[in-house]
Design a protein around this motif. Structure first.
Motif: not given
Length: 414
Positions: A258-259, A261-263, A276-278, A280, A305
């Protein structure tokens, strides 16, 4: 004792990621090769706030804290959950709490302050700096502060640097040191408070681009985070396995890379949480029972956010989010339906909503910081120096879930 949940620290982590005694002999001398860890079915237990020594230490019936309110030292205090009172850890009438004759007094002696943890019926104070009379050490105290003794003093160049866990009648603690050539080495050791004996458990690899951080534990497994310049990856090390080491850490990965940012991934007590933001999608895994859950993240208001999931206590979870006013907040979640309950907690200077002790039916929460004139400063011709302390409240879990603030517990002498 249940491990208190590091709510405020987790919220920040979600946004950013997360007496002079001779040193006892070591079964595996610092900096020297150690035999492979033999493996043990001993369970690893949470004994400290955020699994590290800090200013808080929960006991079965209350909370120990340490604060500097006098020049030259710190004092130990106890918050009693039943009486909802905070007192010096001292039973002597009219005591001035400013010398080693007082069970609450911890002299600084030219060093820094102490961190606390509570285990196996004793309070422990970790003094992590070299002073005029001793090196970094661990003090053991009875629950009332009596019978103080040094159980371990580190060698020159060593210090405690991270996590602490219970391991039967012993502790697992991270220690770093510097060898005669100036090189640093870090390791996890088993420390026996009865004898001061030390045993190497895991030696940390020295990698230029990787940092290994001990983040949690469940059962016989330790949970580590490997951080490099581009991503983060959780993994586990099972101490019940003979030859346990960090060498082949990629063989026991936990969750995705994970980063933040997206995870996003976090470890909180026995729970591993992901977002997981990709896709949701939110999820959690109980590392003790194996229970897992995954569901769609609920809709948020415009401008908000989501950063991930935090575990409050028992089966209660909340979302960590940045609200429309750029405030970090927790939104209580019904994990059965996957929907928000409408209850939100906004940490502020006036009320941090920080759970620092889970006592079963009750919680002890840190509300805010307080300050008072530092006592004894006139002896050094000082003016305007301040001492700092924390203010607490005791709430039932139902009161906390309903958003009650609770009544502040007065700080002694404030």
């Amino acid at each position: 004792m249940k491990s208190p949940k590091p709510l405020f620290a987790l919220a920040l982590a979600a946004c950013l990621t997360l007496s002079g005694c001779a040193a006892p002999s070591s079964e595996a001398a610092p900096g020297q090769p150690a035999a492979a860890w033999p493996g043990s079915d001993t369970p690893i237990t949470h004994v400290a706030y955020v699994d590290s020594f800090s200013e808080y230490a929960a006991s079965p019936d209350g909370l120990y804290t340490v604060s500097q309110v006098r020049l030259g030292g710190q004092n130990l205090f106890y918050v009693d959950a039943s009486s909802r009172q905070e007192t010096y850890l001292c039973a002597v009438p009219n005591c001035t709490h400013d010398s080693e004759a007082c069970t609450s007094w911890l002299p600084l002696d030219g060093g820094y302050g102490s961190g606390l943890f509570f285990a196996n019926g004793h309070l422990y104070a970790v003094q992590n700096s070299t002073t005029q009379s001793h090196g970094p050490r661990i003090l053991q105290l009875d629950p009332d502060g009596a019978n103080r003794k040094t159980v371990l003093e580190l060698q020159d160049g060593e210090r405690f640097f991270g996590s602490v866990f219970g391991y039967g009648s012993s502790f697992l603690m991270e220690i770093t040191g510097v060898d005669e050539n100036g090189g640093s080495h870090s390791r996890l050791e088993r420390i026996d408070p009865a004898t001061g004996a030390r045993e190497m458990v895991l030696e940390y690899p020295e990698q230029e681009r990787q940092v290994f951080q001990l983040m949690g534990a469940a059962g016989t497994r330790l949970v580590y985070l490997c951080i490099d310049y581009e991503q983060r990856q959780y993994f586990t090390v099972d101490l019940s396995s003979p030859g346990a080491s960090l060498e082949h850490w990629q063989d026991n990965l936990l969750g995705p890379a994970h980063d933040n940012v997206t995870t996003y991934c976090t470890i909180q007590g026995d729970y591993f949480c992901t977002y997981d933001a990709n896709t949701n999608r939110l999820g959690y895994q109980n590392l003790l029972t194996g229970e897992t859950r995954e569901f769609d993240a609920p809709a948020l208001a415009e401008g908000e956010r989501l950063f991930g999931l935090v575990h409050f206590f028992d089966d209660q979870f909340a979302l960590t989010l940045d609200d429309a006013q750029n405030n970090v907040a927790w939104a209580l979640l019904d994990t059965e339906s996957g929907q928000l309950t409408g209850m939100r907690y906004l940490p502020t200077q006036e009320n941090a909503h920080m759970i620092v002790a889970d006592l079963g039916d009750q919680l002890i929460c840190r509300v805010r910081d307080g300050e008072l004139p530092l006592k004894g400063q006139e002896q050094e011709n000082l003016v305007g120096e301040l001492g700092y302390y924390s203010v607490y409240t005791v709430l039932t879990k139902e009161e906390f879930l309903q958003g009650a603030d609770g009544e502040e517990i007065p700080f002694p002498g404030a």
